[in-house]
Design an enzyme around this catalytic site. Structure first.
Site, PDB file in Angstrom:
ATOM      1  N   ASP A 190      -4.312   0.727  -9.347  1.00 24.78           N
ATOM      2  CA  ASP A 190      -5.736   0.422  -9.465  1.00 24.78           C
ATOM      3  C   ASP A 190      -6.133   0.139 -10.910  1.00 24.78           C
ATOM      4  OD1 ASP A 190      -5.588   0.982  -6.821  1.00 24.78           O
ATOM      5  OD2 ASP A 190      -6.659   2.886  -6.916  1.00 24.78           O
ATOM      6  N   GLU A 234       0.844  -1.191   0.000  1.00 27.83           N
ATOM      7  CA  GLU A 234       0.000   0.000   0.000  1.00 27.83           C
ATOM      8  C   GLU A 234       0.885   1.248   0.000  1.00 27.83           C
ATOM      9  OE1 GLU A 234      -3.107  -0.248  -1.137  1.00 27.83           O
ATOM     10  OE2 GLU A 234      -3.755  -1.476   0.540  1.00 27.83           O
TER      11      GLU A 234
END
Ligand code: GAF
Length: 422
Positions: free
Chosen positions: A174, A35
């Site tokens: 993404d 992340e």
């Protein structure tokens, strides 16, 4: 489960009065590990969700992009494609408009189009509804134009739309997950070389599952904290004399940073890069209890995101703690942070207990009740339903052909029915 193609076709009809030329689906994503590593040129390991965005689209004869959405009341957004520039479109329509702009900037001539959108990816849940919207639009526009654009390039174009048109300084994770992931796999992406590899990932086959917990606490990447974290990482890399934090693998090198905040930010990035590689190694080894090991790494990652990167939020911390206490193998917040979802790795026989523990803890604090869903590694973006239409056309009979007999060309959007055969 993604939204029904039949429903988005109906939405198209009610918005634009004709039939769509096709329906495209782009999934949201969950990230197993890595992340805030993407814009640091590190590793990420996302997978595509079963939940997604569908876009029913048809070419227009003029140079306008007209958009309607089942989730956005208030009438269609109408965007002129010629002279389109950042800042001209705001709100949700900026994402599809930005894709048209970025495609044109990359030299792809896209047609005017009507697009109706439906989604079952909750906005603000950290499941990448924005990237799914971009990717569904990108596929629809390029296929309507008859263009075959490589998916890696399409991901870069969709990201450019988000960075430069919408104004969110996000990384490439993404869009890559939505366009490149495979069913039953996680996508290992090296964000420096942009090399990808498909890592088999099927927790269900081992009696485990991934529980998505939407904490329903706000999340807005444009709000500033995301950009601030990115700037801090870039500053840390500059002070350490490397092009990006990806070039560091040893946390001892961070002793050279005098600012404790920068030290913590960089430590998260370096350790999360390593955790991605550790998860991949576990998934690729058949030895031992793979999922217990992955669970431990998930929980470590949550602590790093909470304490070093400081992007967690009270509902996420609570959901993680309660899930672990109720028997989850591991859990962590996912996505950009400051709101959104938690991913918990749970053995099938503990799933109900975990759900109940989290729901009760939220109720005790009078927080908005969380929503639970399944995160099943699913297929990437694609056109839907084409096969059925082609079969019906080849048979020269049936519903599709009868409808063809009763339609007239609309001046604007694809086909408009003169009589409704339904
Ligand atoms: C958001 C961004 F869009 C991604 O690029 C990534 O940085 C993620 O936050 C954090 O890992 O989803």
């Amino acid at each position: 489960m993604s939204p029904e193609p039949g429903e988005v076709r109906e939405l198209f009809r009610s918005c634009f009065g004709g039939a769509a030329d096709g329906v495209w689906l782009a999934p949201g994503r969950a990230n197993l590990m890595g992340e805030h590593t993407d814009y640091n040129e590190g590793y990420v390991l996302p997978f595509a969700l079963g939940q997604g965005i569908v876009a029913a689209a048809a070419r227009r004869a003029d140079r306008r992009l007209v958009l309607c959405s089942a989730q956005e009341p208030g009438g269609p957004a109408d965007v002129a494609l010629d002279g389109l520039a950042p800042g001209q479109v705001t709100g949700w329509a900026a994402y599809p408009a930005g894709v048209a702009w970025a495609l044109a900037a990359a030299g792809y001539e896209v047609p005017g189009a009507c697009i109706a959108i439906d989604s079952d990816v909750p906005a603000g849940a950290g499941l990448s509804s924005s990237a799914a919207l971009e990717c569904a639009t990108a596929l629809a526009l390029t296929e309507l134009a008859g263009l075959a654009v490589d998916r890696r390039e399409l991901a870069a174009i969709a990201r450019r739309a988000e960075n430069h048109f919408v104004g969110v300084p996000s990384g490439i994770m993404d869009q890559s997950a939505s366009l490149l992931a495979r069913r039953g796999h996680a996508l290992l992406l090296d964000c420096r070389s942009l090399e990808t590899s498909q890592v088999p990932f099927d927790p269900g086959a081992s009696g485990a599952g991934l529980l998505l917990i939407n904490t329903r606490a706000g999340h807005e990447l444009t709000a500033g904290e995301y950009g601030r974290r990115r700037a801090e990482c870039e500053q840390a890399a500059r002070l350490l004399g490397v092009p990006s934090l990806r070039y560091l693998t040893d946390v001892a090198e961070l002793d050279r940073l005098t600012d404790p905040v920068l030290r913590r930010r960089a430590r998260h990035v370096i350790t999360d890069d390593q955790r991605v590689l550790d998860v991949v190694a576990l998934l690729r080894s058949a030895a031992g209890d793979v999922y217990a090991g992955i669970g431990r790494l998930l929980t470590q990652a949550h602590r790093s995101l909470r304490d070093d990167f400081e992007i967690s939020w009270p509902q996420a911390d609570m959901a993680v703690d309660e899930a672990l206490a109720a028997g989850a193998l591991g859990a962590r917040m996912i996505g950009g942070g400051f709101g959104g979802s938690v991913l918990a790795l749970v053995r099938a026989d503990a799933a109900d207990q975990v759900r109940a523990a989290v729901a009760n803890a939220f109720a005790r604090r009078s927080w908005t009740a969380p929503e639970f869903g399944e995160a099943a590694p699913s297929a990437s973006a694609r056109r839907l339903g084409l096969q059925c239409v082609l079969v019906a056309r080849r048979m020269q009979c049936g519903y599709v052909m009868r409808r063809h007999g009763s339609r007239a060309r609309s001046p604007n959007c694809g086909t408009r029915f003169t009589a409704s055969p339904r």
